[in-house]
Scaffold this active site. Structure first.
Site, PDB file in Angstrom:
ATOM      1  N   PHE A  69      19.270 -72.099 -11.661  1.00  0.00           N
ATOM      2  CA  PHE A  69      20.684 -72.462 -11.502  1.00  0.00           C
ATOM      3  C   PHE A  69      21.120 -73.497 -12.540  1.00  0.00           C
ATOM      4  O   PHE A  69      21.964 -74.353 -12.276  1.00  0.00           O
ATOM      5  CB  PHE A  69      20.969 -72.986 -10.093  1.00  0.00           C
ATOM      6  CG  PHE A  69      20.864 -71.946  -9.007  1.00  0.00           C
ATOM      7  CD1 PHE A  69      20.809 -70.599  -9.307  1.00  0.00           C
ATOM      8  CD2 PHE A  69      20.819 -72.328  -7.678  1.00  0.00           C
ATOM      9  CE1 PHE A  69      20.716 -69.648  -8.303  1.00  0.00           C
ATOM     10  CE2 PHE A  69      20.728 -71.388  -6.659  1.00  0.00           C
ATOM     11  CZ  PHE A  69      20.675 -70.036  -6.977  1.00  0.00           C
TER      12      PHE A  69
ATOM     13  N   LEU B 112      22.948 -73.117 -15.050  1.00  0.00           N
ATOM     14  CA  LEU B 112      24.328 -72.929 -15.499  1.00  0.00           C
ATOM     15  C   LEU B 112      25.354 -73.236 -14.410  1.00  0.00           C
ATOM     16  O   LEU B 112      26.555 -73.212 -14.668  1.00  0.00           O
ATOM     17  CB  LEU B 112      24.538 -71.487 -15.984  1.00  0.00           C
ATOM     18  CG  LEU B 112      23.784 -71.088 -17.250  1.00  0.00           C
ATOM     19  CD1 LEU B 112      24.033 -69.619 -17.571  1.00  0.00           C
ATOM     20  CD2 LEU B 112      24.196 -71.961 -18.419  1.00  0.00           C
TER      21      LEU B 112
ATOM     22  N   TYR C 185      13.873 -60.225  -4.065  1.00  0.00           N
ATOM     23  CA  TYR C 185      15.116 -59.979  -4.793  1.00  0.00           C
ATOM     24  C   TYR C 185      15.450 -58.487  -4.651  1.00  0.00           C
ATOM     25  O   TYR C 185      15.024 -57.660  -5.467  1.00  0.00           O
ATOM     26  CB  TYR C 185      14.969 -60.321  -6.280  1.00  0.00           C
ATOM     27  CG  TYR C 185      14.784 -61.776  -6.605  1.00  0.00           C
ATOM     28  CD1 TYR C 185      15.042 -62.791  -5.676  1.00  0.00           C
ATOM     29  CD2 TYR C 185      14.354 -62.165  -7.871  1.00  0.00           C
ATOM     30  CE1 TYR C 185      14.882 -64.126  -5.996  1.00  0.00           C
ATOM     31  CE2 TYR C 185      14.194 -63.506  -8.207  1.00  0.00           C
ATOM     32  CZ  TYR C 185      14.442 -64.471  -7.267  1.00  0.00           C
ATOM     33  OH  TYR C 185      14.276 -65.794  -7.592  1.00  0.00           O
TER      34      TYR C 185
ATOM     35  N   PRO D  66      33.628 -79.661  -9.321  1.00  0.00           N
ATOM     36  CA  PRO D  66      34.498 -79.416 -10.477  1.00  0.00           C
ATOM     37  C   PRO D  66      33.824 -79.909 -11.753  1.00  0.00           C
ATOM     38  O   PRO D  66      33.264 -81.005 -11.785  1.00  0.00           O
ATOM     39  CB  PRO D  66      35.755 -80.233 -10.151  1.00  0.00           C
ATOM     40  CG  PRO D  66      35.292 -81.286  -9.196  1.00  0.00           C
ATOM     41  CD  PRO D  66      34.184 -80.671  -8.396  1.00  0.00           C
TER      42      PRO D  66
END
Length: 289
Positions: A213, A215, A66, A221
């Site tokens: 992930f 969220l 990271y 959609p």
């Protein structure tokens, strides 16, 4: 699986001996909002990290890969938090290979995994890592050899607990024949409930399940209902409702939402106090993924 109305603020014993809050922090977005950049302001990222710990986070997920433009998650964590609070658990990943220019290489072999662990120890300024995940890929056929290399480091005392990331139940079983697995980190959330059988296996065995992930909608959609309605009724944000639902999926779930915004980290951590009603959980369970 039926979502249950558990107390999301209760602590979880990671590996049976490390008490952690069920809502932690993922460090991937500290160097840059997206892994390809642009780089964040270092002082803003430092403030995010500092605020997360102030609000009770004691489980931070990071990795040596990271980084962006000389700014790394491990470097920020050491600069801001070292010497570390006694109750802070740092979980790290190894497996991917990333070059200094940001490009990715082939998955790490045993020798590279060992080098990745030693690099992480140096970057974080630690003598032993609390939890090390082996990041896998879907058709990884070298689980035993690669996990065995990390198990050997555990025997040496350089690693306290071992985990798997992006795993299947078959890979989990293969690794468990070599050494105990304390945690699994897979992609999972309200709008992408991948490999539910892995979550079921972790729940049965008391293994921490750490969704990443959680969220995200991954480009799909998001239906306006029932998420917006439930958020409004609870005086919460949609993101808080997503996190509360995720934590309610199982008492072994430990969420690690990441952000590069102080406001967002405050919003995320507040979700640990959101206890959704059974009818809200049922409505969210029925949302199409």
């Amino acid at each position: 699986m039926t979502t249950t109305r558990e107390n999301p603020s209760a602590a979880f014993l990671l590996g049976g001996d490390l008490p952690v809050a069920r809502l932690g922090f993922g460090a991937m977005r500290l160097p840059a909002r997206e892994i390809a950049g642009p780089a964040n302001d270092p002082e803003t990222s430092a403030a995010v990290l500092r605020r997360a710990v102030e609000l009770g986070v004691n489980h931070i997920d990071t990795a040596w890969f990271y980084f962006h433009d000389g700014l790394s998650a491990n470097g920020l964590i050491r600069r801001v938090l070292h010497p570390y609070p006694e109750d802070l658990v740092l979980a790290v990943k190894v497996g991917p290979v990333r070059h200094p220019d940001g490009s990715w290489g082939a998955p790490a072999g045993p020798r590279e995994l060992v080098a990745g662990v030693h690099r992480t120890l140096r970057e974080l300024g630690q003598d032993r890592l609390d939890l090390v995940y082996l990041r896998l890929h879907e058709h990884d056929e070298a689980v035993a050899e690669r996990f065995g290399a990390l198990a050997a480091l555990r025997e040496e005392g350089l690693i306290r607990h071992l985990g798997l990331s992006n795993t299947t139940t078959g890979q989990l079983a293969s690794a468990q024949r070599i050494a105990p697995v304390a945690a699994v980190q897979n992609m999972y959330g309200l709008f992408h409930r991948r490999h539910p059988e892995v979550l079921d296996a972790c729940t049965r065995q008391g293994i921490a399940f750490v969704p990443f992930f959680s969220l995200e909608s991954l480009g799909r959609p998001e239906p306006a209902e029932p998420l917006a309605r439930i958020a409004a009724r609870n005086g919460a944000s949609p993101e808080q409702v997503k996190l509360a639902w995720t934590l309610a999926r199982s008492p072994v779930v430990l969420a690690i939402p990441g952000t590069s915004s102080v406001a967002h980290v405050e919003d995320n951590i507040a979700a640990a106090e959101l206890l959704l009603e059974p009818e809200d959980l049922a409505a969210l369970d029925a949302v199409s993924t």
